[in-house]
Scaffold this motif. Sequence first.
Motif, PDB file in Angstrom:
ATOM      1  N   LYS A   3       0.858  -1.179   0.000  1.00 36.37           N
ATOM      2  CA  LYS A   3       0.000   0.000   0.000  1.00 36.37           C
ATOM      3  C   LYS A   3       0.898   1.235   0.000  1.00 36.37           C
ATOM      4  N   PRO A   4       0.430   2.364  -0.516  1.00 38.47           N
ATOM      5  CA  PRO A   4       1.278   3.555  -0.610  1.00 38.47           C
ATOM      6  C   PRO A   4       1.439   4.252   0.740  1.00 38.47           C
ATOM      7  N   THR A   5       2.533   4.988   0.878  1.00 36.65           N
ATOM      8  CA  THR A   5       2.793   5.814   2.057  1.00 36.65           C
ATOM      9  C   THR A   5       2.513   7.268   1.720  1.00 36.65           C
ATOM     10  N   GLU A   6       1.703   7.912   2.548  1.00 32.08           N
ATOM     11  CA  GLU A   6       1.304   9.304   2.310  1.00 32.08           C
ATOM     12  C   GLU A   6       1.983  10.219   3.326  1.00 32.08           C
ATOM     13  N   THR A   7       2.749  11.185   2.821  1.00 31.28           N
ATOM     14  CA  THR A   7       3.275  12.249   3.670  1.00 31.28           C
ATOM     15  C   THR A   7       2.314  13.423   3.554  1.00 31.28           C
ATOM     16  N   LYS A   8       1.463  13.599   4.554  1.00 30.77           N
ATOM     17  CA  LYS A   8       0.451  14.662   4.495  1.00 30.77           C
ATOM     18  C   LYS A   8       1.104  16.032   4.433  1.00 30.77           C
ATOM     19  N   TYR A   9       2.098  16.235   5.285  1.00 25.73           N
ATOM     20  CA  TYR A   9       2.890  17.468   5.225  1.00 25.73           C
ATOM     21  C   TYR A   9       4.204  17.243   5.955  1.00 25.73           C
ATOM     22  N   HIS A  10       5.199  18.007   5.583  1.00 26.80           N
ATOM     23  CA  HIS A  10       6.510  17.961   6.236  1.00 26.80           C
ATOM     24  C   HIS A  10       7.090  19.372   6.228  1.00 26.80           C
ATOM     25  N   PHE A  11       7.103  20.013   7.415  1.00 24.09           N
ATOM     26  CA  PHE A  11       7.676  21.348   7.553  1.00 24.09           C
ATOM     27  C   PHE A  11       9.172  21.226   7.860  1.00 24.09           C
ATOM     28  N   TYR A  12       9.968  22.161   7.366  1.00 22.68           N
ATOM     29  CA  TYR A  12      11.401  22.138   7.633  1.00 22.68           C
ATOM     30  C   TYR A  12      11.970  23.552   7.569  1.00 22.68           C
ATOM     31  N   VAL A  13      13.024  23.774   8.337  1.00 24.19           N
ATOM     32  CA  VAL A  13      13.797  25.013   8.302  1.00 24.19           C
ATOM     33  C   VAL A  13      15.265  24.624   8.356  1.00 24.19           C
ATOM     34  N   GLY A  14      16.116  25.484   7.799  1.00 20.91           N
ATOM     35  CA  GLY A  14      17.534  25.136   7.789  1.00 20.91           C
ATOM     36  C   GLY A  14      18.419  26.317   7.477  1.00 20.91           C
ATOM     37  N   LEU A  15      19.717  26.076   7.585  1.00 17.96           N
ATOM     38  CA  LEU A  15      20.746  27.065   7.281  1.00 17.96           C
ATOM     39  C   LEU A  15      21.841  26.372   6.482  1.00 17.96           C
ATOM     40  N   ARG A  16      22.239  26.972   5.362  1.00 11.68           N
ATOM     41  CA  ARG A  16      23.301  26.404   4.543  1.00 11.68           C
ATOM     42  C   ARG A  16      24.166  27.530   4.013  1.00 11.68           C
ATOM     43  N   GLY A  17      25.348  27.157   3.539  1.00 10.06           N
ATOM     44  CA  GLY A  17      26.234  28.194   3.030  1.00 10.06           C
ATOM     45  C   GLY A  17      27.549  27.648   2.537  1.00 10.06           C
ATOM     46  N   ASP A  18      28.347  28.563   1.998  1.00  8.86           N
ATOM     47  CA  ASP A  18      29.661  28.251   1.439  1.00  8.86           C
ATOM     48  C   ASP A  18      30.620  29.312   1.937  1.00  8.86           C
ATOM     49  N   ILE A  19      31.551  28.923   2.789  1.00  5.76           N
ATOM     50  CA  ILE A  19      32.477  29.858   3.407  1.00  5.76           C
ATOM     51  C   ILE A  19      33.822  29.782   2.692  1.00  5.76           C
ATOM     52  N   ASP A  20      34.137  30.830   1.938  1.00  6.74           N
ATOM     53  CA  ASP A  20      35.422  30.957   1.242  1.00  6.74           C
ATOM     54  C   ASP A  20      35.739  29.753   0.360  1.00  6.74           C
ATOM     55  N   GLU A  21      34.701  29.059  -0.136  1.00  5.09           N
ATOM     56  CA  GLU A  21      34.877  27.872  -0.967  1.00  5.09           C
ATOM     57  C   GLU A  21      35.750  26.820  -0.281  1.00  5.09           C
ATOM     58  N   THR A  22      35.794  26.893   1.028  1.00  2.94           N
ATOM     59  CA  THR A  22      36.570  25.943   1.830  1.00  2.94           C
ATOM     60  C   THR A  22      35.672  25.049   2.661  1.00  2.94           C
ATOM     61  N   LEU A  23      34.559  25.611   3.110  1.00  6.01           N
ATOM     62  CA  LEU A  23      33.634  24.872   3.961  1.00  6.01           C
ATOM     63  C   LEU A  23      32.208  25.035   3.426  1.00  6.01           C
ATOM     64  N   LYS A  24      31.584  23.921   3.114  1.00  7.42           N
ATOM     65  CA  LYS A  24      30.184  23.911   2.710  1.00  7.42           C
ATOM     66  C   LYS A  24      29.395  23.174   3.791  1.00  7.42           C
ATOM     67  N   TYR A  25      28.232  23.696   4.120  1.00  2.99           N
ATOM     68  CA  TYR A  25      27.444  23.078   5.181  1.00  2.99           C
ATOM     69  C   TYR A  25      25.959  23.205   4.879  1.00  2.99           C
ATOM     70  N   ASP A  26      25.169  22.339   5.491  1.00  4.76           N
ATOM     71  CA  ASP A  26      23.716  22.356   5.374  1.00  4.76           C
ATOM     72  C   ASP A  26      23.141  21.689   6.623  1.00  4.76           C
ATOM     73  N   PHE A  27      22.419  22.451   7.439  1.00  3.23           N
ATOM     74  CA  PHE A  27      21.790  21.933   8.648  1.00  3.23           C
ATOM     75  C   PHE A  27      20.304  22.254   8.600  1.00  3.23           C
ATOM     76  N   SER A  28      19.466  21.286   8.968  1.00  4.31           N
ATOM     77  CA  SER A  28      18.031  21.515   8.924  1.00  4.31           C
ATOM     78  C   SER A  28      17.322  20.653   9.957  1.00  4.31           C
ATOM     79  N   ALA A  29      16.096  21.060  10.278  1.00  3.36           N
ATOM     80  CA  ALA A  29      15.233  20.300  11.184  1.00  3.36           C
ATOM     81  C   ALA A  29      13.825  20.315  10.607  1.00  3.36           C
ATOM     82  N   GLY A  30      13.090  19.222  10.810  1.00  2.00           N
ATOM     83  CA  GLY A  30      11.765  19.133  10.220  1.00  2.00           C
ATOM     84  C   GLY A  30      10.795  18.342  11.083  1.00  2.00           C
ATOM     85  N   PHE A  31       9.525  18.506  10.762  1.00  2.00           N
ATOM     86  CA  PHE A  31       8.460  17.764  11.440  1.00  2.00           C
ATOM     87  C   PHE A  31       7.372  17.465  10.415  1.00  2.00           C
ATOM     88  N   GLY A  32       6.875  16.216  10.412  1.00  3.65           N
ATOM     89  CA  GLY A  32       5.871  15.839   9.429  1.00  3.65           C
ATOM     90  C   GLY A  32       4.833  14.893   9.985  1.00  3.65           C
TER      91      GLY A  32
END
Length: 592
Positions: free
Chosen positions: A372-401
Amino acid sequence: MNRKIQLLSIIFLGVSQFAFSQIKEEKLVLNKKREPEVKKIEKKKTSVETIKNYPPEEKSQNPVKYTITDVPAVSDFKTSTIQGEDVAPKFDGTAQNNYVQFGMGNYGKILLDGNISKTLENKFEVGADVHLLSTSGLKNDYDWKSKQTSATIGAFLNSYGDKGKFNINAEYGLNNYNYYGIYALTPNADVDLKQKVNQFKVNGYYDFYSNEILNDVRVKSSFLKDHFDAQENQVSILANFSKHAVELGKSGINLNADLGVGLEAVKTDFEMVDKNSSNFFNTNLTPKVTFRKGESYLMLGSGFSFLNAKNSNRLMDQVKNNKTYWFPQAEFQVAAVKEFKFYGGVDGGLKLNTYADLLQENPYALSDQYLKPTETKYHFYVGLRGDIDETLKYDFSAGFGKMKDIMFFKANPLFDNNYTLNRAAYDYANTFSAIYDDGNVSDIKGSVQYFPLANLIIDGEVRFTKYNLKNYDNIYNVPLVNASIGAKYTMLDKRLLLGFKGIFASDRTTNSFSIEGIADASAPNGMIYRSLENTNDKVGGYADLNLSAEYKIHKNFSIFALGNNLLSSKYQTYKAYKVLGPQILGGVKVTF
């Protein structure tokens, strides 16, 4: 700063040389998987503008590649593509596409890889590849057979025209293994535990260079059959329509409009136990608009699914279900500077659970599943990402669904309670079935890539996932935390490439069974088996360390050594299914 970088380089070189010396001393092995390379920084798929307006000649320099990778992230005993990730060395920018690779290791490992392609006239590229991996299994741990063999043969065609590029590829895959994870009974050594899965895939893809009206079209098909006569046919078609870069006056804001139209059909029939049968036909519409200025944007959209579902088995007549679903889709990003980009959004969707998908996640799934199929009714998320001097790339997020019919696996008891060990391969409490429950999911994830040197890449990932279910106290066979750390280091004028990958997972809750014989006067021999269930058993967590090294003796010839699970832990991914211990594999690779 330069002295710090030099010091870091010396330290890593010392660690790498020590690791390589350990490879030569350990009893090495490879447990290999064929899987596309996983990118560490996740990028949310939205209608954010994709740069595609470049000349066909330039785009043809970056064709779609269908390559074979060399080592799994987790040295799972099963050789199928389960949570696979490439940790083998790659000489980026210098390796040739055509190669043959052969290796041998402990646990009776034999590895054969080959890939060949040729560009013909009119920018046609044809190619083929083959992959074979065989292991004799854990002979010292099980009296019964645990050997396994996987093989894949594929061919592809790429064509680069004036307006777009076209690809078609066909692939045959064979997985021949055993349901060896037996803990509740002690069968005879010659018991037949065989399972074999054959799958044939044909995929096509056309991508227009511009984002005008028809953007791209994708067609996928799959035909599967296993040892117990289960059959599954699947086909899907997806067309993306778009109009991008529409300027809104002199505001500097551009408008992108997108519409995805998809059709998917799946038919699955099983021939044993309950003889489940299912038939799904799903239509998807995903309209959305994006307002973009610089790297900041706002996307607004919706997802619509129109599902026709039919299920039946030997215990019930056919049940039909026609339902329309609506899912919210929105995402924003505020990018004041490239170092810090704040984003968030909401999404949802409908996922058809197929037998092929279940086997990729758990090859020990019973050849009889209620799908049977799985239904994701909704999934909220927020996060912060970036590229610092092309030396460090990051992506952090949190969500609830909020989800409906979350699919996970439970262990099966005995199907035949007769007091005998002469039983079917799947009837030793050694298989799993999909179960479903509604609930909420909370997740926190982060990924980082660090480039301290031109020849050194360090990356790490961590994911925390917590389920709160309606009917079950715990979700079975899903770890609370997954994490990984890796590094790739090139030295000796790019002739030696060293790799490291560490995979970590917390323990998981599962159900399990103990079997006891009880007197029953109505039974043929006066006894029957009874299964007693433990709903709070634990499968321990693990740390799996992997090392790899490849040395180029000549531009067309190299030798490699691959080490997996070097902490010597025969941990379990599912109850009683031990993975291979420390593994070393060595071999040669010829490119041409």
